[in-house]
Design an enzyme around this catalytic site. Sequence first.
Site, PDB file in Angstrom:
ATOM      1  N   PRO A 101       0.832  -1.202   0.000  1.00  0.00           N
ATOM      2  CA  PRO A 101       0.000   0.000   0.000  1.00  0.00           C
ATOM      3  C   PRO A 101       0.867   1.252   0.000  1.00  0.00           C
ATOM      4  O   PRO A 101       1.942   1.276   0.581  1.00  0.00           O
ATOM      5  CB  PRO A 101      -0.819  -0.130   1.285  1.00  0.00           C
ATOM      6  CG  PRO A 101      -0.027  -1.046   2.159  1.00  0.00           C
ATOM      7  CD  PRO A 101       0.656  -1.997   1.227  1.00  0.00           C
ATOM      8  N   GLU A 102       0.392   2.287  -0.673  1.00  0.00           N
ATOM      9  CA  GLU A 102       1.140   3.537  -0.753  1.00  0.00           C
ATOM     10  C   GLU A 102       0.540   4.551   0.210  1.00  0.00           C
ATOM     11  O   GLU A 102      -0.446   4.273   0.897  1.00  0.00           O
ATOM     12  CB  GLU A 102       1.158   4.008  -2.208  1.00  0.00           C
ATOM     13  CG  GLU A 102       1.749   2.930  -3.117  1.00  0.00           C
ATOM     14  CD  GLU A 102       1.890   3.307  -4.576  1.00  0.00           C
ATOM     15  OE1 GLU A 102       1.993   4.508  -4.881  1.00  0.00           O
ATOM     16  OE2 GLU A 102       1.919   2.389  -5.418  1.00  0.00           O
TER      17      GLU A 102
END
Length: 263
Positions: A2-3
Amino acid sequence: MPEGPEIRRAADKLVEAVVGKTLTRVWFAFPELKPYEAELVGQQVRQIATRGKALLTYFSNDRVLYSHNQLYGVWRVVNAGESPETKRDLRVRLETQNRAILLYSASDIEMLTPEALTTHPFLQRIGPDVLDLSLTPEQVYERLLLPRFRRRQFSGLLLDQAFLAGLGNYLRVEILWQAQLAPQHTAAQLNEEQLQTLSQALLEIPRLSYNTRGTVDENHHHGAIFSFKVFHRDGESCERCGGIIERTMLSSRPFYWCPHCQR
């Protein structure tokens, strides 16, 4: 992985569930964290914040829980007493009278003091957070031209958390498309207009992704609901120039771009 926007949205849900509430049950999987279980019962969750891809949970006794989801970690919000059926390994349970937040599968978890927080290796290494609204394009411009960053190709630089925290692969792809830049360029090669355009895109694209509420599930952390221009669109026509979007591998990650208008 996830960013930044996905981590921040996950944090928003945790905040809504437990911040300002008193903990009635605390459980940690790792032996080194077990002594904190009894200490935290009766304390309040004061704040939950993000630094890039790390999440910090602040308690009323000044302890801070540091966690990094890495590839597989995921937080869930459930009702108090609920234990969902899952094949994932539970690492953390923080429960209040009505709600509980659960961390699964993560391995990078520590309990810190405020002093230790200021010297934590990961937090010391990362750059400014792209979702920090006090960060300006002018500051990003200056950072691009720092000696340690100015001659690095964007294909690798935009994945380096020491440059800007919270960037990741889909953001790298979309930012370079927005700035009309090929991935092999460096800041040292750009003119003034290109540097300004890139500095704007480095903040606008992550903030757009966060504000438009991307969707995330356990296995696909990349699905933000804003219009991807090139990410996962190889073989399609570029909406800007009509060229064909291509896929390659750069810095060991899939990279999507339009060779016709990204120069």
